[in-house]
Design a protein around this motif. Sequence first.
Motif, PDB file in Angstrom:
ATOM      1  N   UNK A 297       0.816  -1.181  -0.019  1.00 34.68           N
ATOM      2  CA  UNK A 297      -0.023  -0.058   0.030  1.00 34.68           C
ATOM      3  C   UNK A 297       1.042   1.202   0.031  1.00 34.68           C
ATOM      4  N   UNK A 298       0.263   2.393  -0.123  1.00 36.55           N
ATOM      5  CA  UNK A 298       1.113   3.406   0.027  1.00 36.55           C
ATOM      6  C   UNK A 298       1.566   4.092   1.098  1.00 36.55           C
ATOM      7  N   UNK A 299       2.361   4.906   1.423  1.00 39.34           N
ATOM      8  CA  UNK A 299       3.192   5.468   2.646  1.00 39.34           C
ATOM      9  C   UNK A 299       2.527   5.667   3.917  1.00 39.34           C
ATOM     10  N   UNK A 300       3.084   5.155   4.994  1.00 34.78           N
ATOM     11  CA  UNK A 300       2.669   5.663   6.295  1.00 34.78           C
ATOM     12  C   UNK A 300       3.527   6.926   6.701  1.00 34.78           C
ATOM     13  N   UNK A 301       3.748   6.950   7.954  1.00 30.14           N
ATOM     14  CA  UNK A 301       3.869   8.310   8.506  1.00 30.14           C
ATOM     15  C   UNK A 301       5.362   8.807   7.842  1.00 30.14           C
ATOM     16  N   UNK A 302       6.341   8.144   7.741  1.00 25.66           N
ATOM     17  CA  UNK A 302       7.669   8.692   7.388  1.00 25.66           C
ATOM     18  C   UNK A 302       7.735   8.423   5.725  1.00 25.66           C
ATOM     19  N   UNK A 303       7.169   7.791   5.198  1.00 26.47           N
ATOM     20  CA  UNK A 303       7.187   7.541   3.663  1.00 26.47           C
ATOM     21  C   UNK A 303       6.899   8.944   2.674  1.00 26.47           C
ATOM     22  N   UNK A 306       5.619  12.283  -2.933  1.00 28.47           N
ATOM     23  CA  UNK A 306       5.675  13.285  -3.914  1.00 28.47           C
ATOM     24  C   UNK A 306       4.157  14.160  -3.667  1.00 28.47           C
ATOM     25  N   UNK A 307       3.576  14.584  -4.757  1.00 30.47           N
ATOM     26  CA  UNK A 307       2.433  15.371  -4.243  1.00 30.47           C
ATOM     27  C   UNK A 307       1.069  14.660  -4.212  1.00 30.47           C
ATOM     28  N   UNK A 308       1.164  13.438  -4.243  1.00 31.37           N
ATOM     29  CA  UNK A 308      -0.171  12.624  -4.146  1.00 31.37           C
ATOM     30  C   UNK A 308      -0.700  12.977  -3.042  1.00 31.37           C
ATOM     31  N   UNK A 309      -2.172  12.629  -2.897  1.00 30.92           N
ATOM     32  CA  UNK A 309      -3.081  12.848  -1.795  1.00 30.92           C
ATOM     33  C   UNK A 309      -3.458  11.558  -0.983  1.00 30.92           C
ATOM     34  N   UNK A 310      -3.497  11.893   0.227  1.00 33.75           N
ATOM     35  CA  UNK A 310      -3.752  10.939   1.225  1.00 33.75           C
ATOM     36  C   UNK A 310      -2.370  10.167   1.470  1.00 33.75           C
ATOM     37  N   UNK A 311      -2.346   8.631   1.768  1.00 35.72           N
ATOM     38  CA  UNK A 311      -1.546   7.897   2.430  1.00 35.72           C
ATOM     39  C   UNK A 311      -2.114   6.687   2.785  1.00 35.72           C
ATOM     40  N   UNK A 312      -1.226   5.859   3.454  1.00 41.15           N
ATOM     41  CA  UNK A 312      -2.100   4.442   4.023  1.00 41.15           C
ATOM     42  C   UNK A 312      -3.225   4.685   4.849  1.00 41.15           C
ATOM     43  N   UNK A 396     -10.750   6.390  10.368  1.00 40.43           N
ATOM     44  CA  UNK A 396     -10.936   7.803  10.384  1.00 40.43           C
ATOM     45  C   UNK A 396      -9.818   8.427  10.401  1.00 40.43           C
ATOM     46  N   UNK A 397      -8.474   7.919  10.856  1.00 42.70           N
ATOM     47  CA  UNK A 397      -7.470   8.634  10.989  1.00 42.70           C
ATOM     48  C   UNK A 397      -6.530   8.068   9.711  1.00 42.70           C
ATOM     49  N   UNK A 398      -5.806   9.032   9.280  1.00 36.97           N
ATOM     50  CA  UNK A 398      -4.687   8.617   8.172  1.00 36.97           C
ATOM     51  C   UNK A 398      -3.206   8.383   8.838  1.00 36.97           C
ATOM     52  N   UNK A 402      -0.336  14.145   8.476  1.00 32.51           N
ATOM     53  CA  UNK A 402      -1.743  15.108   8.374  1.00 32.51           C
ATOM     54  C   UNK A 402      -2.774  14.667   8.523  1.00 32.51           C
ATOM     55  N   UNK A 403      -3.935  15.289   8.600  1.00 32.88           N
ATOM     56  CA  UNK A 403      -5.484  14.732   8.880  1.00 32.88           C
ATOM     57  C   UNK A 403      -5.664  14.021   7.716  1.00 32.88           C
ATOM     58  N   UNK A 404      -6.615  13.052   7.712  1.00 32.38           N
ATOM     59  CA  UNK A 404      -7.315  12.491   6.586  1.00 32.38           C
ATOM     60  C   UNK A 404      -8.102  13.380   5.729  1.00 32.38           C
ATOM     61  N   UNK A 405      -7.845  13.351   4.538  1.00 33.75           N
ATOM     62  CA  UNK A 405      -8.690  14.137   3.421  1.00 33.75           C
ATOM     63  C   UNK A 405     -10.246  13.688   3.393  1.00 33.75           C
ATOM     64  N   UNK A 406     -10.915  14.981   3.475  1.00 30.82           N
ATOM     65  CA  UNK A 406     -12.222  14.646   3.567  1.00 30.82           C
ATOM     66  C   UNK A 406     -12.945  15.105   2.443  1.00 30.82           C
ATOM     67  N   UNK A 407     -13.916  14.763   1.737  1.00 34.84           N
ATOM     68  CA  UNK A 407     -15.016  13.725   2.476  1.00 34.84           C
ATOM     69  C   UNK A 407     -14.185  12.347   2.458  1.00 34.84           C
ATOM     70  N   UNK A 408     -14.477  11.506   3.502  1.00 29.43           N
ATOM     71  CA  UNK A 408     -14.086  10.092   3.602  1.00 29.43           C
ATOM     72  C   UNK A 408     -14.892   9.207   2.526  1.00 29.43           C
TER      73      UNK A 408
END
Length: 469
Positions: A297-303, A306-312, A396-398, A402-408
């Motif tokens: 999956x995509x990056x967690x905290x320290x990963x 680039x400019x992609x939105x979101x994360x794990x 609910x947590x990213x 950073x906070x998780x993007x909304x809308x969920x």
Amino acid sequence: MKPLIHSLAIACITVVFLADARSLHADDRPNIILLLADDLGYGDLSCFGSPAVKTPHLDRLADEGLKCDRFHAGSAVCSPTRASVLTGRYPLRFGITKHFNDRNGWLPESATTVAELLSDAGYNTAHIGKWHLGGLHVDETGKRLTNQPGPRQHGFDFYQTQIEQQPLRGKMGRDKTLFRKGGTVLLRNDQQIRQDDPYYPKHLTDANGDFAVEMIEKLSSEDAPFFINMWWLVPHKPYEPAPEPHWSDTAADGISDDQHRFRSMVQHMDAKVGEILRKLDELKIADNTLVLFTSDNGAAYEGFIHDLKGGKTDLHDGGIRVPMIVRWPAVIPPGQTSQAFGHTNDLLPSFCNAAGVDLPGGLSVDGLSLLPHWKGGTPPSDEERGTVFWQLDLYKSLQRHTPKPKPFATEVVRRGDWKLLAFKGKPVELFDVATDPNEKHNVLAQHPELVASLSAELHDWLNEPRTTK
């Protein structure tokens, strides 16, 4: 009688030739090694633009093979993607909608896996590293409990992994010893290893890499080709300092302790990949060994994404778009980069295609073979690919800073470059990821007919039958 004798002689020669040809064909089938990182972001390799981590051995793999820029994991968390990797099917088809809790979740034994298909075709199979698909609990003697299917029930002849059992696993995570004392809880072929085992004192990343090298050496000496499923735990938390020289090599001014630990862990994994590649070279089997590297999956905290939105834990592309590299020197032209869409569902049909294994007539998979494209052909068209889906229970947590993007969102429907995000079936965002890869401009209101069409497909997909046993 001479014509008859001559005919018999020709027939015997023909039989011998055909037998030899079958043997040669078997020998020509590639060995296959899958290297799966854990929580590695789209930009966390230097060949994918990392500004921080140097990964020379994975960079070498990319230089000698094909780098895929638009490859996607089957989920934004680990267990569902691992089911996708092994089965070529959406995790939801097995009722897998989130990561397993190390207690009561597993991939159903009825699932057909790539390991089973390759094993049935004569491959030797081995799983190494993280599993997280259930069945890794032991009794007081260290013997694996059989109330859940494990690696052997899913087609692996050999395996070495960690016991995945609470409260043990949670305590090691909290104490940040899951890597440094990882060898103390290794499970090999249904039995916990003993203190006198040479792997007992090893760092987990060393234990995984060293066992992969050991299995390559062992299995390459046999007549059959091999499939090694190598699933690293790196760079999943807990962030722990990697052994020297990786800790010192990754020191830098102005970075946090966690970032230093993260970088050292990735460099350590890269070094072990280098040992695997060197062993293939040493044994002169690199040319006919397909090696594929990607992330669950995509990056967690320290990963780095680039400019992609979101994360794990999030279904924007930061959570599901991952690096992918594939090398097969005898077949795949070197030094290429692909912009074609790919998905972990594609791995099973691609590996089977490479091995000359026909999928059983009754087996339905959700992926496509990418092998013709890897060899230099055109990628599957949008029409061939069809609509692609993701589902993930709400987190609910990213797992980022950073906070998780909304809308969920709990579902994604993708048709070509159109990506619709929905929450429990209700559309919430629409993006054209070709022109807006960072998902900044929600155009849901501008395309009502497209939204209605994608929503209808999502509704049908969510209501398809599931297999949970």
